[in-house]
Design a protein around this motif. Structure first.
Motif, PDB file in Angstrom:
ATOM      1  N   GLU A  39       0.829  -1.211   0.000  1.00 37.79           N
ATOM      2  CA  GLU A  39       0.000   0.000   0.000  1.00 37.79           C
ATOM      3  C   GLU A  39       0.859   1.256   0.000  1.00 37.79           C
ATOM      4  O   GLU A  39       0.594   2.202  -0.729  1.00 37.79           O
ATOM      5  CB  GLU A  39      -0.927  -0.003   1.215  1.00 37.79           C
ATOM      6  CG  GLU A  39      -2.095  -0.945   1.077  1.00 37.79           C
ATOM      7  CD  GLU A  39      -2.989  -0.967   2.314  1.00 37.79           C
ATOM      8  OE1 GLU A  39      -2.703  -0.251   3.300  1.00 37.79           O
ATOM      9  OE2 GLU A  39      -3.981  -1.714   2.290  1.00 37.79           O
ATOM     10  N   ARG A  40       1.890   1.272   0.836  1.00 32.52           N
ATOM     11  CA  ARG A  40       2.766   2.451   0.908  1.00 32.52           C
ATOM     12  C   ARG A  40       3.521   2.673  -0.395  1.00 32.52           C
ATOM     13  O   ARG A  40       3.800   3.808  -0.765  1.00 32.52           O
ATOM     14  CB  ARG A  40       3.753   2.300   2.059  1.00 32.52           C
ATOM     15  CG  ARG A  40       3.075   2.379   3.409  1.00 32.52           C
ATOM     16  CD  ARG A  40       4.041   2.132   4.537  1.00 32.52           C
ATOM     17  NE  ARG A  40       3.330   2.100   5.809  1.00 32.52           N
ATOM     18  CZ  ARG A  40       3.903   1.835   6.961  1.00 32.52           C
ATOM     19  NH1 ARG A  40       5.192   1.580   7.030  1.00 32.52           N
ATOM     20  NH2 ARG A  40       3.177   1.817   8.066  1.00 32.52           N
ATOM     21  N   ALA A  41       3.863   1.587  -1.080  1.00 33.08           N
ATOM     22  CA  ALA A  41       4.599   1.700  -2.339  1.00 33.08           C
ATOM     23  C   ALA A  41       3.672   1.937  -3.531  1.00 33.08           C
ATOM     24  O   ALA A  41       4.140   2.252  -4.624  1.00 33.08           O
ATOM     25  CB  ALA A  41       5.426   0.431  -2.573  1.00 33.08           C
ATOM     26  N   GLY A  42       2.372   1.774  -3.323  1.00 36.40           N
ATOM     27  CA  GLY A  42       1.423   1.966  -4.414  1.00 36.40           C
ATOM     28  C   GLY A  42       1.460   0.837  -5.432  1.00 36.40           C
ATOM     29  O   GLY A  42       1.271   1.053  -6.624  1.00 36.40           O
ATOM     30  N   ILE A  43       1.731  -0.377  -4.948  1.00 32.44           N
ATOM     31  CA  ILE A  43       1.759  -1.556  -5.820  1.00 32.44           C
ATOM     32  C   ILE A  43       0.845  -2.606  -5.209  1.00 32.44           C
ATOM     33  O   ILE A  43       0.368  -2.466  -4.090  1.00 32.44           O
ATOM     34  CB  ILE A  43       3.196  -2.124  -5.973  1.00 32.44           C
ATOM     35  CG1 ILE A  43       3.772  -2.537  -4.606  1.00 32.44           C
ATOM     36  CG2 ILE A  43       4.102  -1.118  -6.674  1.00 32.44           C
ATOM     37  CD1 ILE A  43       5.127  -3.204  -4.672  1.00 32.44           C
ATOM     38  N   THR A  44       0.598  -3.670  -5.937  1.00 33.78           N
ATOM     39  CA  THR A  44      -0.232  -4.751  -5.417  1.00 33.78           C
ATOM     40  C   THR A  44       0.621  -5.713  -4.593  1.00 33.78           C
ATOM     41  O   THR A  44       1.852  -5.734  -4.717  1.00 33.78           O
ATOM     42  CB  THR A  44      -0.903  -5.542  -6.560  1.00 33.78           C
ATOM     43  OG1 THR A  44       0.119  -6.193  -7.327  1.00 33.78           O
ATOM     44  CG2 THR A  44      -1.735  -4.616  -7.458  1.00 33.78           C
ATOM     45  N   ARG A  45      -0.050  -6.519  -3.786  1.00 39.96           N
ATOM     46  CA  ARG A  45       0.671  -7.550  -3.019  1.00 39.96           C
ATOM     47  C   ARG A  45       1.333  -8.538  -3.951  1.00 39.96           C
ATOM     48  O   ARG A  45       2.418  -9.042  -3.662  1.00 39.96           O
ATOM     49  CB  ARG A  45      -0.281  -8.275  -2.070  1.00 39.96           C
ATOM     50  CG  ARG A  45      -0.455  -7.543  -0.766  1.00 39.96           C
ATOM     51  CD  ARG A  45      -1.257  -8.313   0.264  1.00 39.96           C
ATOM     52  NE  ARG A  45      -0.693  -9.626   0.522  1.00 39.96           N
ATOM     53  CZ  ARG A  45      -1.418 -10.731   0.709  1.00 39.96           C
ATOM     54  NH1 ARG A  45      -2.724 -10.688   0.661  1.00 39.96           N
ATOM     55  NH2 ARG A  45      -0.838 -11.881   0.961  1.00 39.96           N
ATOM     56  N   ASN A  46       0.693  -8.813  -5.094  1.00 37.81           N
ATOM     57  CA  ASN A  46       1.292  -9.745  -6.058  1.00 37.81           C
ATOM     58  C   ASN A  46       2.599  -9.185  -6.619  1.00 37.81           C
ATOM     59  O   ASN A  46       3.550  -9.939  -6.830  1.00 37.81           O
ATOM     60  CB  ASN A  46       0.318 -10.062  -7.191  1.00 37.81           C
ATOM     61  CG  ASN A  46      -0.787 -10.990  -6.749  1.00 37.81           C
ATOM     62  OD1 ASN A  46      -0.639 -11.730  -5.782  1.00 37.81           O
ATOM     63  ND2 ASN A  46      -1.896 -10.955  -7.455  1.00 37.81           N
ATOM     64  N   THR A  47       2.636  -7.879  -6.859  1.00 36.55           N
ATOM     65  CA  THR A  47       3.868  -7.270  -7.359  1.00 36.55           C
ATOM     66  C   THR A  47       4.945  -7.329  -6.285  1.00 36.55           C
ATOM     67  O   THR A  47       6.113  -7.638  -6.585  1.00 36.55           O
ATOM     68  CB  THR A  47       3.622  -5.814  -7.798  1.00 36.55           C
ATOM     69  OG1 THR A  47       2.634  -5.814  -8.834  1.00 36.55           O
ATOM     70  CG2 THR A  47       4.897  -5.173  -8.308  1.00 36.55           C
ATOM     71  N   LEU A  48       4.585  -7.059  -5.042  1.00 38.17           N
ATOM     72  CA  LEU A  48       5.554  -7.167  -3.951  1.00 38.17           C
ATOM     73  C   LEU A  48       6.061  -8.597  -3.828  1.00 38.17           C
ATOM     74  O   LEU A  48       7.257  -8.824  -3.651  1.00 38.17           O
ATOM     75  CB  LEU A  48       4.947  -6.709  -2.627  1.00 38.17           C
ATOM     76  CG  LEU A  48       5.882  -6.811  -1.418  1.00 38.17           C
ATOM     77  CD1 LEU A  48       7.137  -5.974  -1.615  1.00 38.17           C
ATOM     78  CD2 LEU A  48       5.159  -6.425  -0.149  1.00 38.17           C
ATOM     79  N   ARG A  49       5.167  -9.554  -3.946  1.00 37.54           N
ATOM     80  CA  ARG A  49       5.574 -10.958  -3.905  1.00 37.54           C
ATOM     81  C   ARG A  49       6.564 -11.264  -5.028  1.00 37.54           C
ATOM     82  O   ARG A  49       7.565 -11.949  -4.812  1.00 37.54           O
ATOM     83  CB  ARG A  49       4.348 -11.872  -4.013  1.00 37.54           C
ATOM     84  CG  ARG A  49       4.681 -13.345  -3.835  1.00 37.54           C
ATOM     85  CD  ARG A  49       3.453 -14.252  -3.884  1.00 37.54           C
ATOM     86  NE  ARG A  49       2.475 -13.893  -2.879  1.00 37.54           N
ATOM     87  CZ  ARG A  49       1.218 -13.525  -3.139  1.00 37.54           C
ATOM     88  NH1 ARG A  49       0.790 -13.465  -4.383  1.00 37.54           N
ATOM     89  NH2 ARG A  49       0.394 -13.224  -2.177  1.00 37.54           N
ATOM     90  N   ALA A  50       6.298 -10.728  -6.221  1.00 32.31           N
ATOM     91  CA  ALA A  50       7.206 -10.943  -7.351  1.00 32.31           C
ATOM     92  C   ALA A  50       8.571 -10.289  -7.086  1.00 32.31           C
ATOM     93  O   ALA A  50       9.615 -10.860  -7.412  1.00 32.31           O
ATOM     94  CB  ALA A  50       6.581 -10.382  -8.630  1.00 32.31           C
ATOM     95  N   ILE A  51       8.569  -9.113  -6.478  1.00 40.28           N
ATOM     96  CA  ILE A  51       9.824  -8.436  -6.139  1.00 40.28           C
ATOM     97  C   ILE A  51      10.613  -9.285  -5.148  1.00 40.28           C
ATOM     98  O   ILE A  51      11.824  -9.489  -5.315  1.00 40.28           O
ATOM     99  CB  ILE A  51       9.540  -7.033  -5.559  1.00 40.28           C
ATOM    100  CG1 ILE A  51       9.078  -6.095  -6.673  1.00 40.28           C
ATOM    101  CG2 ILE A  51      10.764  -6.471  -4.840  1.00 40.28           C
ATOM    102  CD1 ILE A  51       8.562  -4.755  -6.177  1.00 40.28           C
ATOM    103  N   GLU A  52       9.944  -9.780  -4.136  1.00 45.79           N
ATOM    104  CA  GLU A  52      10.620 -10.568  -3.109  1.00 45.79           C
ATOM    105  C   GLU A  52      11.105 -11.911  -3.630  1.00 45.79           C
ATOM    106  O   GLU A  52      11.956 -12.549  -3.022  1.00 45.79           O
ATOM    107  CB  GLU A  52       9.716 -10.746  -1.893  1.00 45.79           C
ATOM    108  CG  GLU A  52       9.504  -9.446  -1.143  1.00 45.79           C
ATOM    109  CD  GLU A  52       8.650  -9.576   0.096  1.00 45.79           C
ATOM    110  OE1 GLU A  52       8.054 -10.663   0.319  1.00 45.79           O
ATOM    111  OE2 GLU A  52       8.574  -8.599   0.862  1.00 45.79           O
TER     112      GLU A  52
END
Length: 106
Positions: A39-52
């Motif tokens: 939320e703070r980065a303005g991305i979806t959880r799926n995108t964060l998961r992909a980053i991680e």
């Protein structure tokens, strides 16, 4: 439209995977949930998961937003900071090939 899968060299994929793992560990050390960072980065959880996971299809801007949320944005300044090969080439004073003169045909 068919998506083209990007193929990376194994060494590059290992680097991206390590970066993703470092980002995940930084998030967990700060006790932030995936939802909070997304939320703070303005991305979806799926995108964060992909980053991680070090997914190469995620845009660099998304990585930068997450690093900013974690207070690690200054690490971006270190990317390509020490161009050892470039300095060696410059120091060797290598000649740059010049183009052949244009030939005009009339």
């Amino acid at each position: 439209m068919t998506r083209v899968k990007s193929v990376l060299l194994p060494s590059l994929q290992r680097l991206l995977t390590a970066l993703g793992e470092n980002i995940r560990l930084a998030r967990l050390r700060r006790k932030f949930s995936a939802m909070q960072v997304a939320e703070r980065a303005g991305i979806t959880r799926n995108t964060l998961r992909a980053i991680e996971r070090g997914n190469p299809s995620v845009m660099l801007g998304a990585y930068a937003k997450v690093l900013f949320c974690l207070g690690l944005e200054k690490d971006l300044a270190l990317l390509a900071h020490d161009d050892e090969l470039g300095r060696k080439l410059q120091d060797a004073n290598l000649l740059v090939k010049t183009r052949a003169p244009k030939v005009f045909h009339e």
